[in-house]
Design a protein around this motif. Structure first.
Motif, PDB file in Angstrom:
ATOM      1  N   HIS A 166      12.710 -23.389  36.416  1.00 50.69           N
ATOM      2  CA  HIS A 166      12.054 -23.732  37.867  1.00 50.69           C
ATOM      3  C   HIS A 166      10.977 -22.520  38.107  1.00 50.69           C
ATOM      4  O   HIS A 166      11.223 -21.577  37.426  1.00 50.69           O
ATOM      5  N   THR A 224       4.449 -29.355  42.144  1.00 49.09           N
ATOM      6  CA  THR A 224       4.120 -30.187  40.832  1.00 49.09           C
ATOM      7  C   THR A 224       4.213 -29.121  39.870  1.00 49.09           C
ATOM      8  O   THR A 224       4.615 -29.529  38.767  1.00 49.09           O
ATOM      9  N   ALA A 225       3.915 -27.755  39.768  1.00 49.46           N
ATOM     10  CA  ALA A 225       4.107 -26.883  38.849  1.00 49.46           C
ATOM     11  C   ALA A 225       5.603 -26.757  38.503  1.00 49.46           C
ATOM     12  O   ALA A 225       5.896 -26.685  37.484  1.00 49.46           O
ATOM     13  N   ASP A 226       6.467 -26.765  39.310  1.00 48.20           N
ATOM     14  CA  ASP A 226       7.814 -26.597  39.249  1.00 48.20           C
ATOM     15  C   ASP A 226       8.477 -27.935  38.441  1.00 48.20           C
ATOM     16  O   ASP A 226       9.326 -27.682  37.624  1.00 48.20           O
ATOM     17  N   LYS A 227       7.874 -29.192  38.629  1.00 49.58           N
ATOM     18  CA  LYS A 227       8.341 -30.220  38.068  1.00 49.58           C
ATOM     19  C   LYS A 227       7.981 -30.184  36.771  1.00 49.58           C
ATOM     20  O   LYS A 227       8.596 -30.480  35.856  1.00 49.58           O
ATOM     21  N   CYS A 228       6.520 -29.751  36.405  1.00 44.71           N
ATOM     22  CA  CYS A 228       6.145 -29.838  34.863  1.00 44.71           C
ATOM     23  C   CYS A 228       6.966 -28.681  34.423  1.00 44.71           C
ATOM     24  O   CYS A 228       7.298 -28.795  33.011  1.00 44.71           O
ATOM     25  N   ALA A 229       7.317 -27.480  34.815  1.00 45.11           N
ATOM     26  CA  ALA A 229       8.000 -26.421  34.151  1.00 45.11           C
ATOM     27  C   ALA A 229       9.534 -27.052  33.826  1.00 45.11           C
ATOM     28  O   ALA A 229      10.111 -26.648  32.823  1.00 45.11           O
ATOM     29  N   TRP A 230      10.117 -27.727  34.812  1.00 44.11           N
ATOM     30  CA  TRP A 230      11.166 -28.148  34.582  1.00 44.11           C
ATOM     31  C   TRP A 230      11.304 -29.237  33.423  1.00 44.11           C
ATOM     32  O   TRP A 230      12.435 -29.344  32.287  1.00 44.11           O
ATOM     33  N   LEU A 231      10.300 -30.104  33.293  1.00 47.19           N
ATOM     34  CA  LEU A 231      10.194 -31.103  32.313  1.00 47.19           C
ATOM     35  C   LEU A 231       9.781 -30.751  30.747  1.00 47.19           C
ATOM     36  O   LEU A 231      10.490 -31.202  29.802  1.00 47.19           O
ATOM     37  N   LEU A 232       9.084 -29.641  30.718  1.00 45.02           N
ATOM     38  CA  LEU A 232       8.812 -29.157  29.533  1.00 45.02           C
ATOM     39  C   LEU A 232       9.736 -27.807  29.107  1.00 45.02           C
ATOM     40  O   LEU A 232      10.075 -27.751  27.998  1.00 45.02           O
ATOM     41  N   LYS A 233      10.254 -26.893  30.025  1.00 43.84           N
ATOM     42  CA  LYS A 233      11.043 -25.949  29.638  1.00 43.84           C
ATOM     43  C   LYS A 233      12.494 -25.893  30.041  1.00 43.84           C
ATOM     44  O   LYS A 233      13.194 -24.956  30.139  1.00 43.84           O
TER      45      LYS A 233
END
Length: 249
Positions: A173, A161-170
């Motif tokens: 990975h 989940t953290a990896d997906k959020c980081a990709w969507l925001l910035k």
């Protein structure tokens, strides 16, 4: 408040209800664009008549209160319980992921070496993609307190989940996560398609030293996991022609 006459006032005083206007309430629902002031004026006499009828009835209209013991409550819950008393212990063996016994032993040896160089280790495990444990090392003092499969699934889900959020925001990975709990630290690091996670009690182990040690072991784990992918690619996949030729008599 006008209770509707002297007689009604005396009844109220005799029953000790004077000033007690919280026993009853009246709810009115209207459509939009309605003059509420007009409704209050028109219903005033009706409200007085309703209260008069309630007081003259001699009833309190308070529902009786019942007390249930803990045993009675449990009996009621048991009477409506439709769940069967079944116990499941689902687990997936490491060989289901095309991991040989030798590779599993190599991963276990890495975790054992890591535990020998780490103070106050609680647990360490490696998961495959999806959060399935393929190697683990648990401190015997915490065996009864840890459901390693549940913790592994939660840890992998958190990392994913953290990896997906980081990709969507910035558009980046995640490589590692550090969780600081009340009595311990949990490190979650990416290793191939899975994660390496370890939980270490606070106290004697230096946090900075752990940040230096863990990447070195993650590199070792990645090297071993690459052999799993090589074994998977080298596996022969039979063609349809081969399969049907064996059926010919």
């Amino acid at each position: 408040m006008n209770y509707g006459g002297e007689t009604l006032r005396k009844i109220i005083e005799a029953q000790g209800l004077q000033g007690n206007n919280n026993e009853f309430f009246l709810a009115i629902t209207t459509q939009q664009m309605i003059n509420l002031g007009s409704i209050f004026l028109k219903t005033r006499n009706n409200i007085i008549d309703i209260k008069k009828s309630l007081i003259l009835s001699g009833e309190s209209f308070i529902p009786p209160l019942r007390h249930f013991s803990e045993k009675k409550i449990n009996d009621m819950f048991d009477s409506i319980d439709v769940k069967e008393n079944l116990s499941y212990n689902d687990s997936i063996a490491y060989f289901s992921f095309n991991i040989s016994k030798e590779l599993n032993q190599n991963l276990t040896n890495v975790l054992k070496e890591f535990s020998n160089h780490t103070l106050d280790l609680i647990d360490a495990f490696i998961t495959y993609e999806g959060g399935f444990v393929i190697a683990e090392k648990i401190n015997p003092n915490f065996m009864e307190l840890i459901d390693i499969d549940a913790k592994a699934t939660m840890s992998y889900s958190l990392f994913s989940t953290a990896d997906k959020c980081a990709w969507l925001l910035k558009k980046m990975h995640i490589e590692s996560i550090l969780l600081e709990c009340k009595e311990c630290f949990q490190f979650i690091n990416k290793v191939g398609n899975g994660i390496f996670s370890t939980t270490i009690a606070k106290g004697r182990q230096k946090l900075g030293l752990l940040r230096l040690i863990i990447p070195r072991y993650c590199k070792k784990i990645v090297g071993i996991l690459q052999n799993i992918n090589l074994e998977s690619n080298s596996a022969k996949i039979p063609s349809f022609q081969d399969l049907f030729s064996e059926l010919i008599i």
